[in-house]
Design an enzyme around this catalytic site. Structure first.
Site, short mmCIF file in Angstrom:
data_model
loop_
_atom_site.label_atom_id
_atom_site.label_comp_id
_atom_site.label_asym_id
_atom_site.label_seq_id
_atom_site.Cartn_x
_atom_site.Cartn_y
_atom_site.Cartn_z
N GLU A 180 84.77 -33.40 -9.68
CA GLU A 180 85.94 -33.08 -10.47
C GLU A 180 86.80 -34.27 -10.14
O GLU A 180 88.31 -34.02 -10.16
CB GLU A 180 86.61 -32.00 -10.05
CG GLU A 180 85.86 -30.54 -10.28
CD GLU A 180 85.77 -30.18 -11.46
OE1 GLU A 180 86.57 -30.59 -12.34
OE2 GLU A 180 85.12 -29.11 -11.88
N GLY B 191 77.85 -29.26 -18.84
CA GLY B 191 77.23 -30.68 -18.78
C GLY B 191 78.05 -31.87 -19.33
O GLY B 191 78.36 -32.18 -20.43
N ASP C 147 85.95 -29.93 15.68
CA ASP C 147 86.23 -30.80 16.79
C ASP C 147 86.66 -29.72 18.04
O ASP C 147 86.10 -29.82 18.96
CB ASP C 147 87.09 -31.65 16.46
CG ASP C 147 87.47 -32.57 17.59
OD1 ASP C 147 86.85 -32.55 18.49
OD2 ASP C 147 88.23 -33.55 17.53
N SER D 265 81.97 -41.31 -12.68
CA SER D 265 83.47 -41.51 -12.84
C SER D 265 83.71 -42.24 -14.07
O SER D 265 84.83 -42.16 -14.49
CB SER D 265 83.88 -42.43 -11.67
OG SER D 265 83.72 -41.79 -10.36
#
Lengths: 388, 249
Positions: free
Chosen positions: A367, A134, A340, A142
């Site tokens: 991360e 946590g 694609d 960020s």
């Protein structure tokens, strides 16, 4: 059932030793035989294949890079290869193992008391105790240093208040490693499931990482014993050092996902006939396939070198940023190109590219987002931080 | 209990086999070699027997230095030691192989020998039975189940459409069939420990083939699929082919 053979255009296999190859092959076989047959049903249901946890523990996948306490003690390249192979299956499977090993077992191993190590690590290595980490909060992603979760000393206890968000394994975890401010300083706390004042709520209806549990952790006057403080670290470097370990693994994981979609796209392009020939015979398709092979090969060499540097003790966190940034970006681009090439088939779960593509959108962001890694590298080379 | 498992390095079953320039061997280029799948059952059974009754598990192969890889895999699965009987050049035939193995087994004197029912490269399925004959031991071939109690064994032999229940005395040679057990994956700690386990090498001596491999011939290429027609008109052509060419109707 077809066996996954991997992609090795530059004979990178020759850079590995026998043990590293054997580890890779063992995990590859596990993913082929145990995980691939169930991934689609779990993806549809949005569930993690919990039945595989004891087996992953027994095989030594959990905390495999750590020494002692029932861990396998692998070198960094072998550890990275485990994560590569797991993410070839699904980013959610790899996330489970990354969180358990790099984000939960690592801080206990590095900063825990002897009693904490003895109590938790062997059970975590066996998969009997699941961890979560946590750090991120609803308003602090960020910028984790701005966290508002607080711990207050009260007699023999600490009392935690706050909310953590986007926590992998949150509601299934037996143990949460929670970072909170004690006074002005960030410290790590171990909170066991069932502690009064600690609750979780799952994030529902995800497009991405559906084979993984994502939760919110809520602490309301959650009282934990004082011995649950991680004694060995204070400040942001505690959680950031864990993230360096996890990002290292993700750099390898990206290669796995990219190899999976490349192999699928290459095989499809060879069989799918439009106009007079397989679509693999058209220049535009070849360009996409070659782009993927090119990027996978570069990513393999980056990860391999990073692993050797890590074992030699010469790895800088900014080098991990470069590898995470590059390898996840290229994996996401590979998945988009593979989707694609697969045409309309690429939007169904009969093929894996769509699932990998959606997963990698998360991996691109968690991360340390792609952009944050850019800024870490920008800071490193210019000496000027672009964030506050 | 001393337990021996006999193993072989073989091409992976999904390899595309090409005959080499000499016309008598396969071109190893681009082929992945693995532990013979039937030998995985043998190694697993050896490990299960050791776990139940104690003892040591030795794995043994006859082959070139590259066979070390397959022996290490067995050590990583949990075998205690390995023996590489070095042999290069033309492959030994079933008689020669059984003879050199019997000599080595006299030296190692195990209580039990497990091997796969066959190696998936030559598909000979002879070595285990020949070995038991040379040693004068009991033999359970194509074992689908196997149990040990009080110095004797009981088991079932998989036969066409059924099973034979058999019992016998020790020492014994057991050739293991698919279904006998579920081979374990080498776990990561096992892989790390494997390099510290002993791997003894010795030379194969006095092996004499009684058979000579003359030539290898790949199966004929499959004919190109043909489109017989489209829509209802195709039905009559298809019926004709099924009746007169394939003769399945």
């Amino acid at each position: 059932m077809s066996r996954f053979k991997g992609v090795d255009f530059y004979a990178v296999d020759g850079l590995l030793d026998d043990e590293e190859r054997m580890v890779r092959d063992s995990v590859r076989e596990f993913v082929d035989e145990e995980f691939m047959p169930v991934v689609v049903e779990h993806h549809r249901a949005g569930t993690f294949p919990a039945e595989l946890i004891p087996k992953m523990g027994e095989l030594g996948f959990l905390g495999a890079g750590l020494r002692g306490y029932g861990c396998a003690g692998l070198n960094s390249v072998a550890y990275g290869l485990i994560l590569q192979e797991l993410e070839r299956g699904d980013s959610g499977l790899r996330s489970f193992v990354s969180v358990q090993g790099a984000l939960c077992m690592y801080p206990i191993h590095a900063y825990g008391s002897e009693a904490q190590k003895e109590k938790y690590l062997p059970a975590m290595a066996r998969g009997e105790c699941i961890g979560c980490f946590g750090l991120t909060e609803p308003d602090y992603g960020s910028n984790p240093g701005g966290m508002v979760t607080r711990a207050v000393e009260d007699g023999d206890s600490y009392v935690l208040n706050g909310v953590k968000m986007w926590i992998t394994n949150g509601s299934v975890a037996d143990l949460a490693v929670v970072w909170a401010k004690l006074g002005d300083e960030i410290r790590g706390f171990l909170v066991e499931k069932g502690t009064p004042g600690y609750s979780t709520k799952d994030v529902e209806n995800k497009f991405s990482l559906r084979v993984s549990v994502t939760s919110e952790l809520i602490f309301e006057d959650c009282r934990i014993p004082k011995e649950n403080l991680l004694p060995g670290v204070s400040g942001l470097k505690g959680p950031l050092s864990c993230l360096t370990q996890a990002r290292y693994g993700i750099a390898w994981g990206g290669i796995g996902a990219a190899m999976a979609v490349y192999e699928e796209a290459l095989s499809y392009a060879g069989n799918r006939i439009q106009f007079s020939r397989p679509i693999a015979g058209y220049q535009l398709v070849q360009e996409k396939l070659v782009w993927m092979l090119n990027e996978i090969t570069k990513a393999q060499l980056l990860a391999w070198r990073l692993g050797r540097l890590k074992d030699e003790g010469g790895m800088d966190f900014s080098q991990v940023s470069l590898a995470k940034r590059n390898n996840v970006w290229m994996a996401l681009e590979c998945a988009r190109k593979a989707r694609d090439i697969l045409g309309a088939n690429g939007i169904t779960d009969e093929y894996h590219a769509g699932r990998h593509m959606c997963n990698l959108e998360s991996v691109y962001t968690y991360e340390g987002t792609h952009d944050i890694h850019t800024l870490i590298l920008g800071h490193k080379i210019t000496g000027i931080p672009a964030y506050d | 209990m001393e337990i021996l498992a006999l193993v072989k390095r073989v091409p992976a079953t999904d390899s595309k086999i090409k005959v080499a320039g000499d016309g008598k061997s396969i071109d190893p280029q681009g082929i992945e070699f693995v532990l013979n799948p039937y030998d995985e059952f043998a190694v697993e059974q050896a490990l299960k027997t050791k776990e139940a009754l104690g003892g040591t598990v030795t794995v043994l192969t006859v082959g070139g230095p590259e066979s070390q890889k397959e022996l290490r895999t067995c050590l990583a699965m949990g075998a205690d030691k390995a023996v590489l009987m070095k042999h290069e050049g033309p492959e030994l035939d079933a008689h020669a192989l059984a003879t050199v193995l019997a000599a080595k087994i006299e030296e190692l004197h195990p209580d039990l020998v497990f091997c796969g029912r066959q190696a998936v490269d030559t598909d000979d399925a002879q070595v285990g039975q020949r070995l038991a004959a040379l040693l004068g031991w009991s033999c359970l071939s194509d074992a689908g189940t196997f149990e040990l109690s009080d110095g004797s064994w009981t088991g079932t032999r998989d036969i066409e459409g059924g099973k034979e229940s058999v019992k016998g005395s020790l020492p014994a040679v057991i050739t293991c069939n698919k279904g006998l057990n579920e081979p374990r994956y080498p776990n990561l700690k096992g892989i790390m420990m494997a390099k510290k386990k002993p791997l003894e090498e010795c030379e194969v001596q006095g092996a004499e083939n009684k058979e000579t491999l003359v030539a290898l011939t790949p199966p004929p290429a499959r004919p190109e699929p043909a489109i017989l027609g489209e829509g209802p008109e195709a039905v009559a052509v298809l019926m004709d082919k099924l009746k007169n060419e394939a003769k399945v109707l």
